[in-house]
Design a protein around this motif. Sequence first.
Motif, PDB file in Angstrom:
ATOM      1  N   SER A  17      70.913  64.791   8.446  1.00 33.36           N
ATOM      2  CA  SER A  17      71.459  64.812   7.330  1.00 33.36           C
ATOM      3  C   SER A  17      70.202  64.752   6.213  1.00 33.36           C
ATOM      4  O   SER A  17      70.034  65.193   4.906  1.00 33.36           O
ATOM      5  CB  SER A  17      72.343  63.695   6.630  1.00 33.36           C
ATOM      6  N   ASP A  18      68.981  64.193   6.671  1.00 31.42           N
ATOM      7  CA  ASP A  18      68.049  63.784   5.768  1.00 31.42           C
ATOM      8  C   ASP A  18      66.943  64.923   5.401  1.00 31.42           C
ATOM      9  O   ASP A  18      66.616  65.580   6.822  1.00 31.42           O
ATOM     10  CB  ASP A  18      67.039  62.248   6.679  1.00 31.42           C
ATOM     11  N   ALA A  19      66.775  65.335   4.498  1.00 31.29           N
ATOM     12  CA  ALA A  19      66.240  66.855   4.793  1.00 31.29           C
ATOM     13  C   ALA A  19      64.935  66.837   5.209  1.00 31.29           C
ATOM     14  O   ALA A  19      64.310  67.670   5.450  1.00 31.29           O
ATOM     15  CB  ALA A  19      66.029  66.808   3.348  1.00 31.29           C
ATOM     16  N   ARG A  20      63.762  66.124   5.354  1.00 27.88           N
ATOM     17  CA  ARG A  20      62.441  65.720   5.845  1.00 27.88           C
ATOM     18  C   ARG A  20      62.782  66.118   7.509  1.00 27.88           C
ATOM     19  O   ARG A  20      61.860  66.313   8.160  1.00 27.88           O
ATOM     20  CB  ARG A  20      61.650  64.495   6.344  1.00 27.88           C
ATOM     21  N   ARG A  21      63.750  65.409   8.189  1.00 30.01           N
ATOM     22  CA  ARG A  21      64.774  66.452   9.608  1.00 30.01           C
ATOM     23  C   ARG A  21      64.856  67.559   9.595  1.00 30.01           C
ATOM     24  O   ARG A  21      64.457  68.384  10.787  1.00 30.01           O
ATOM     25  CB  ARG A  21      65.172  64.773   9.781  1.00 30.01           C
ATOM     26  N   ILE A  22      65.772  68.427   8.774  1.00 27.99           N
ATOM     27  CA  ILE A  22      66.295  69.348   8.477  1.00 27.99           C
ATOM     28  C   ILE A  22      65.067  70.144   8.302  1.00 27.99           C
ATOM     29  O   ILE A  22      65.457  71.141   9.006  1.00 27.99           O
ATOM     30  CB  ILE A  22      67.396  69.534   7.410  1.00 27.99           C
ATOM     31  N   VAL A  23      63.933  69.905   8.001  1.00 23.63           N
ATOM     32  CA  VAL A  23      62.856  70.582   7.925  1.00 23.63           C
ATOM     33  C   VAL A  23      62.444  70.834   9.349  1.00 23.63           C
ATOM     34  O   VAL A  23      61.143  71.683   9.905  1.00 23.63           O
ATOM     35  CB  VAL A  23      62.260  70.175   6.946  1.00 23.63           C
ATOM     36  N   ARG A  24      61.973  69.683  10.206  1.00 26.77           N
ATOM     37  CA  ARG A  24      61.719  69.031  10.903  1.00 26.77           C
ATOM     38  C   ARG A  24      62.627  70.142  12.032  1.00 26.77           C
ATOM     39  O   ARG A  24      61.530  71.100  12.229  1.00 26.77           O
ATOM     40  CB  ARG A  24      61.203  68.121  11.574  1.00 26.77           C
ATOM     41  N   ALA A  25      63.432  69.833  12.221  1.00 24.20           N
ATOM     42  CA  ALA A  25      64.207  71.045  12.924  1.00 24.20           C
ATOM     43  C   ALA A  25      64.026  72.795  13.506  1.00 24.20           C
ATOM     44  O   ALA A  25      63.875  72.905  14.040  1.00 24.20           O
ATOM     45  CB  ALA A  25      65.595  70.490  12.776  1.00 24.20           C
ATOM     46  N   LEU A  26      63.859  73.245  11.496  1.00 28.07           N
ATOM     47  CA  LEU A  26      64.078  74.088  11.794  1.00 28.07           C
ATOM     48  C   LEU A  26      62.325  74.833  11.477  1.00 28.07           C
ATOM     49  O   LEU A  26      62.245  75.638  12.888  1.00 28.07           O
ATOM     50  CB  LEU A  26      63.768  74.811  10.073  1.00 28.07           C
ATOM     51  N   GLU A  27      61.637  74.126  12.009  1.00 33.83           N
ATOM     52  CA  GLU A  27      60.049  74.162  11.930  1.00 33.83           C
ATOM     53  C   GLU A  27      59.656  73.987  13.770  1.00 33.83           C
ATOM     54  O   GLU A  27      59.266  75.012  14.504  1.00 33.83           O
ATOM     55  CB  GLU A  27      58.879  72.623  11.479  1.00 33.83           C
ATOM     56  N   VAL A  28      60.520  73.409  14.536  1.00 31.93           N
ATOM     57  CA  VAL A  28      60.995  73.402  15.659  1.00 31.93           C
ATOM     58  C   VAL A  28      61.112  74.719  16.702  1.00 31.93           C
ATOM     59  O   VAL A  28      60.218  75.262  17.485  1.00 31.93           O
ATOM     60  CB  VAL A  28      61.284  72.515  16.247  1.00 31.93           C
ATOM     61  N   HIS A  29      62.231  74.988  15.600  1.00 32.76           N
ATOM     62  CA  HIS A  29      63.001  76.543  16.424  1.00 32.76           C
ATOM     63  C   HIS A  29      61.946  77.210  15.493  1.00 32.76           C
ATOM     64  O   HIS A  29      61.996  78.437  16.951  1.00 32.76           O
ATOM     65  CB  HIS A  29      64.056  76.544  15.254  1.00 32.76           C
ATOM     66  N   GLN A  30      61.253  77.536  15.048  1.00 30.71           N
ATOM     67  CA  GLN A  30      60.038  78.440  14.531  1.00 30.71           C
ATOM     68  C   GLN A  30      58.971  78.767  15.580  1.00 30.71           C
ATOM     69  O   GLN A  30      58.155  79.734  15.659  1.00 30.71           O
ATOM     70  CB  GLN A  30      60.215  78.742  13.575  1.00 30.71           C
ATOM     71  N   LEU A  31      58.558  77.557  15.802  1.00 34.29           N
ATOM     72  CA  LEU A  31      57.523  77.212  16.528  1.00 34.29           C
ATOM     73  C   LEU A  31      57.681  77.155  18.052  1.00 34.29           C
ATOM     74  O   LEU A  31      56.776  78.423  18.963  1.00 34.29           O
ATOM     75  CB  LEU A  31      56.579  75.813  16.364  1.00 34.29           C
ATOM     76  N   THR A  32      58.990  77.073  19.069  1.00 32.81           N
ATOM     77  CA  THR A  32      58.706  77.050  19.801  1.00 32.81           C
ATOM     78  C   THR A  32      60.149  78.332  20.504  1.00 32.81           C
ATOM     79  O   THR A  32      60.218  78.206  21.804  1.00 32.81           O
ATOM     80  CB  THR A  32      59.014  75.528  20.489  1.00 32.81           C
ATOM     81  N   GLY A  33      60.946  78.829  19.674  1.00 33.34           N
ATOM     82  CA  GLY A  33      62.036  79.530  20.193  1.00 33.34           C
ATOM     83  C   GLY A  33      63.393  78.423  20.429  1.00 33.34           C
ATOM     84  O   GLY A  33      64.020  79.473  21.018  1.00 33.34           O
ATOM     85  N   ARG A  34      62.958  77.084  20.411  1.00 30.42           N
ATOM     86  CA  ARG A  34      64.111  76.604  21.273  1.00 30.42           C
ATOM     87  C   ARG A  34      64.678  75.377  20.489  1.00 30.42           C
ATOM     88  O   ARG A  34      64.247  75.231  18.935  1.00 30.42           O
ATOM     89  CB  ARG A  34      63.405  75.205  22.450  1.00 30.42           C
ATOM     90  N   PRO A  35      66.004  75.381  20.277  1.00 29.81           N
ATOM     91  CA  PRO A  35      67.025  74.280  20.023  1.00 29.81           C
ATOM     92  C   PRO A  35      66.482  73.052  18.823  1.00 29.81           C
ATOM     93  O   PRO A  35      65.431  72.558  20.467  1.00 29.81           O
ATOM     94  CB  PRO A  35      68.223  74.333  19.648  1.00 29.81           C
ATOM     95  N   PHE A  36      65.491  71.937  18.495  1.00 32.51           N
ATOM     96  CA  PHE A  36      65.473  70.837  17.852  1.00 32.51           C
ATOM     97  C   PHE A  36      65.949  69.981  19.025  1.00 32.51           C
ATOM     98  O   PHE A  36      65.803  69.293  19.978  1.00 32.51           O
ATOM     99  CB  PHE A  36      65.756  70.597  16.804  1.00 32.51           C
ATOM    100  N   SER A  37      67.293  70.583  19.002  1.00 32.45           N
ATOM    101  CA  SER A  37      68.759  69.344  19.862  1.00 32.45           C
ATOM    102  C   SER A  37      67.969  69.315  21.367  1.00 32.45           C
ATOM    103  O   SER A  37      68.100  68.959  22.776  1.00 32.45           O
ATOM    104  CB  SER A  37      69.598  69.908  19.926  1.00 32.45           C
ATOM    105  N   SER A  38      67.130  70.387  21.728  1.00 31.40           N
ATOM    106  CA  SER A  38      66.380  70.348  23.163  1.00 31.40           C
ATOM    107  C   SER A  38      65.921  69.747  23.381  1.00 31.40           C
ATOM    108  O   SER A  38      65.297  69.176  25.098  1.00 31.40           O
ATOM    109  CB  SER A  38      66.318  71.701  23.708  1.00 31.40           C
ATOM    110  N   PHE A  39      65.084  68.970  22.938  1.00 31.68           N
ATOM    111  CA  PHE A  39      64.190  68.359  23.361  1.00 31.68           C
ATOM    112  C   PHE A  39      64.120  66.981  22.787  1.00 31.68           C
ATOM    113  O   PHE A  39      63.327  65.375  23.142  1.00 31.68           O
ATOM    114  CB  PHE A  39      62.715  68.612  22.144  1.00 31.68           C
ATOM    115  N   MET A  40      65.571  66.414  22.833  1.00 34.74           N
ATOM    116  CA  MET A  40      66.356  65.034  23.061  1.00 34.74           C
ATOM    117  C   MET A  40      66.237  64.408  24.179  1.00 34.74           C
ATOM    118  O   MET A  40      66.610  64.784  25.271  1.00 34.74           O
ATOM    119  CB  MET A  40      67.209  65.001  22.175  1.00 34.74           C
ATOM    120  N   PRO A  41      65.278  62.921  24.038  1.00 32.83           N
ATOM    121  CA  PRO A  41      65.261  62.009  25.416  1.00 32.83           C
ATOM    122  C   PRO A  41      66.516  61.613  26.318  1.00 32.83           C
ATOM    123  O   PRO A  41      67.256  61.640  25.676  1.00 32.83           O
ATOM    124  CB  PRO A  41      64.861  61.105  25.051  1.00 32.83           C
TER     125      PRO A  41
END
Length: 303
Positions: A154-178
């Motif tokens: 819900s945090d705007a900064r984290r939403i931006v980060r998740a979209l950045e990761v997807h654009q950069l890697t082609g992978r969903p941000f959730s796939s990087f969860m530990p």
Amino acid sequence: MVHPAVIAVVGPTGSGKSDLAVSLALELDGEVINADAMQFYRGMDIGTAKISMAERRGVPHHLLDTLDVTEEASVSDFQQLARQLIDNIHSRGKRAILAGGSGLYIRAALDILEFPGTDPHIRKQLETDLEEEGSQALLARLRQVDPVSAARLSDARRIVRALEVHQLTGRPFSSFMPQREYYQPAVQIGLAVDREVLRDRLARRVHRMVEGGLLEEVRRLDAAGLRRGKTAPRALGYSQFLKVLDDGATVDEATEETIVATRQFARRQLTWFRADPRISWLDWQDPELLPKAVHLVKTQPGT
């Protein structure tokens, strides 16, 4: 050479993690590595309850006062620095003891956890989109490519980060969860609290911070560029007392807001740490806390 397990002391804010870490270090010939993200910042002492030189009792402490308030804290940078320190401490025959309540930072040091890179151009465009379209529009965009993260964030900064990761890697941000898999042997000791006692303790602690000069500390850091930072101005107490400087709140109002926010933060920390079954919990007010913690360290495999 076989190194001993890393020790981590975890729990909610105000539970006594720093004190136990120092006592363990004295007992086990150890050194402490700070894992509280806000204690990285120089000058943020009162509002973060940063451990004083006297309270350190001669135990070396690492990763305190490493950033200016204008700099952004990075979990990936912390991971690299913490692991280098752990290796260095163990190579000298000492015990590495992590202490802090920033759950993701603890896991970054202890667990197998991959961090995707960043791209300043993608980030800048997404931040522009955020300003122009709002966080709900970006959340809807994230829902199309990563519904798992969209449901969690819900945090705007984290939403931006998740979209950045997807654009950069082609992978969903959730796939990087530990996953809950240690990078190297580790022992986690959690401080179990009485929640009502903690609520009162946190209120008293905030009042002591205010009496100890929190407003003056915020004023000094504001002059040093606190508001230009991305991480530091969001810290508990600091965001509330910046409003006092802007005549948007009284000291009493800022104090009460800080107490409420701190209690909410402690609840979130407990939820985070309780989800990790590898943590061994000890009563924070047990008079035998230290010997029980030492026993845990000495009896767990790999220690």
